[in-house]
Design a protein around this motif. Structure first.
Motif, short mmCIF file in Angstrom:
data_model
loop_
_atom_site.label_atom_id
_atom_site.label_comp_id
_atom_site.label_asym_id
_atom_site.label_seq_id
_atom_site.Cartn_x
_atom_site.Cartn_y
_atom_site.Cartn_z
N ALA A 122 11.68 -18.87 -12.40
CA ALA A 122 11.36 -18.49 -11.02
C ALA A 122 10.10 -17.63 -10.99
O ALA A 122 9.88 -16.80 -11.88
N VAL A 123 9.28 -17.84 -9.96
CA VAL A 123 8.05 -17.07 -9.78
C VAL A 123 8.00 -16.54 -8.36
O VAL A 123 8.27 -17.27 -7.40
N GLY A 124 7.67 -15.26 -8.23
CA GLY A 124 7.52 -14.66 -6.91
C GLY A 124 6.19 -13.96 -6.80
O GLY A 124 5.47 -13.79 -7.80
N GLU A 125 5.85 -13.58 -5.58
CA GLU A 125 4.61 -12.83 -5.36
C GLU A 125 4.93 -11.54 -4.62
O GLU A 125 5.81 -11.50 -3.77
N LEU A 126 4.21 -10.49 -4.99
CA LEU A 126 4.47 -9.16 -4.49
C LEU A 126 3.24 -8.60 -3.82
O LEU A 126 2.15 -8.60 -4.40
N ASP A 127 3.41 -8.13 -2.59
CA ASP A 127 2.33 -7.46 -1.87
C ASP A 127 2.62 -5.96 -1.94
O ASP A 127 3.63 -5.50 -1.43
N ILE A 128 1.74 -5.21 -2.59
CA ILE A 128 1.97 -3.78 -2.78
C ILE A 128 1.16 -2.92 -1.81
O ILE A 128 1.14 -1.69 -1.95
N THR A 129 0.54 -3.53 -0.82
CA THR A 129 -0.37 -2.82 0.08
C THR A 129 0.21 -1.52 0.60
O THR A 129 -0.42 -0.47 0.53
N LEU A 130 1.41 -1.56 1.13
CA LEU A 130 2.00 -0.36 1.75
C LEU A 130 2.54 0.64 0.74
O LEU A 130 2.96 1.73 1.11
N TYR A 131 2.53 0.30 -0.53
CA TYR A 131 3.04 1.18 -1.58
C TYR A 131 1.93 1.93 -2.31
O TYR A 131 2.19 2.76 -3.15
N ARG A 132 0.67 1.61 -1.98
CA ARG A 132 -0.46 2.23 -2.69
C ARG A 132 -0.59 3.70 -2.30
O ARG A 132 -0.39 4.07 -1.15
N ASP A 133 -0.98 4.53 -3.27
CA ASP A 133 -1.18 5.95 -2.98
C ASP A 133 -2.61 6.23 -2.51
O ASP A 133 -2.93 7.34 -2.13
N VAL A 147 0.42 -0.71 -10.79
CA VAL A 147 1.72 -1.02 -11.38
C VAL A 147 2.79 -0.10 -10.80
O VAL A 147 3.89 -0.54 -10.49
N ARG A 148 2.48 1.18 -10.62
CA ARG A 148 3.44 2.11 -10.02
C ARG A 148 3.84 1.64 -8.63
O ARG A 148 5.01 1.63 -8.27
N ALA A 149 2.87 1.19 -7.86
CA ALA A 149 3.16 0.67 -6.52
C ALA A 149 4.02 -0.59 -6.62
O ALA A 149 4.96 -0.78 -5.83
N GLY A 150 3.75 -1.44 -7.62
CA GLY A 150 4.55 -2.64 -7.84
C GLY A 150 5.98 -2.30 -8.20
O GLY A 150 6.93 -2.94 -7.73
N LEU A 151 6.17 -1.28 -9.04
CA LEU A 151 7.52 -0.85 -9.41
C LEU A 151 8.29 -0.37 -8.18
O LEU A 151 9.46 -0.71 -7.99
N ASP A 152 7.62 0.42 -7.33
CA ASP A 152 8.26 0.90 -6.10
C ASP A 152 8.66 -0.27 -5.20
O ASP A 152 9.76 -0.30 -4.64
N ALA A 153 7.77 -1.25 -5.05
CA ALA A 153 8.05 -2.41 -4.21
C ALA A 153 9.23 -3.22 -4.74
O ALA A 153 10.10 -3.65 -3.98
#
Length: 180
Positions: free
Chosen positions: A63-74, A114-120
């Motif tokens: 399985a493959v997904g896509e992640l939008d981290i825009t709102l998680y960026r510091d 990556v930190r934002a990705g982890l939060d998402a």
């Protein structure tokens, strides 16, 4: 910015992704209970390429997904100049709770993306484990983040920039170093 060097061409990118695919399979003892999640934008294309290589090796899809981290960026206010951020949304076709999630991105630099990705990801469920795969690790970490799978380590100076170009977006496959 002046292009200093092309450090990965199309063949080198292909070899790096093949190696990462084998490492993912080996570390996870197969791909059961695994999902690849690419960070927008180029991380998605790398995740899709890894999925194709893994399916070729294992004889079954992952399985493959896509992640939008825009709102998680510091650094959201710096990136958008006080305009509304453009959120494209995440699309992960499977439940990630209790799965091994391999987060995929093109370049690992400070670790903030990556930190934002982890939060998402944590907002979407509680994975059994999260691993990180990157095409390029250029150093200069600001956060204690390390990739599990690296296509190529490319030490850089602060004045240099790594540019990843992929045919899906840029009509060419290459990784270059640019210098101010």
């Amino acid at each position: 910015m002046n292009q200093k060097a092309i450090v990965l061409d199309e063949q080198a990118i292909g070899r790096a992704l093949t190696r990462i695919a084998h490492q993912i399979i080996e570390k996870n003892k197969g791909i059961d209970n695994c999902v690849l999640v690419g960070i927008r934008t180029r991380g998605i294309y790398i995740a899709e390429r890894l999925a194709a290589k893994i399916a070729e090796i294992e004889g079954k899809p992952i399985a493959v997904g896509e992640l939008d981290i825009t709102l998680y960026r510091d650094d959201l206010t710096k990136k958008t100049d006080n305009q509304e951020p453009l959120v494209k949304g995440s699309n992960i076709p499977v439940e990630i709770s209790e799965k091994k999630v391999v987060l995929v991105d093109d370049v690992l630099y400070t670790g903030r993306t990556v930190r934002a990705g982890l939060d998402a990801i944590m907002d979407l469920g509680r994975p059994a484990a999260i691993q990180l795969a990157v095409l390029v690790d250029r150093g200069h970490r600001e956060l204690p983040i390390r990739a599990d799978y690296v296509g190529k380590n490319i030490p850089t100076s602060g004045s240099e920039k790594i540019v990843v170009e992929l045919t899906e977006k840029d009509q060419v496959d290459q990784v270059s170093i640019f210098e101010n």
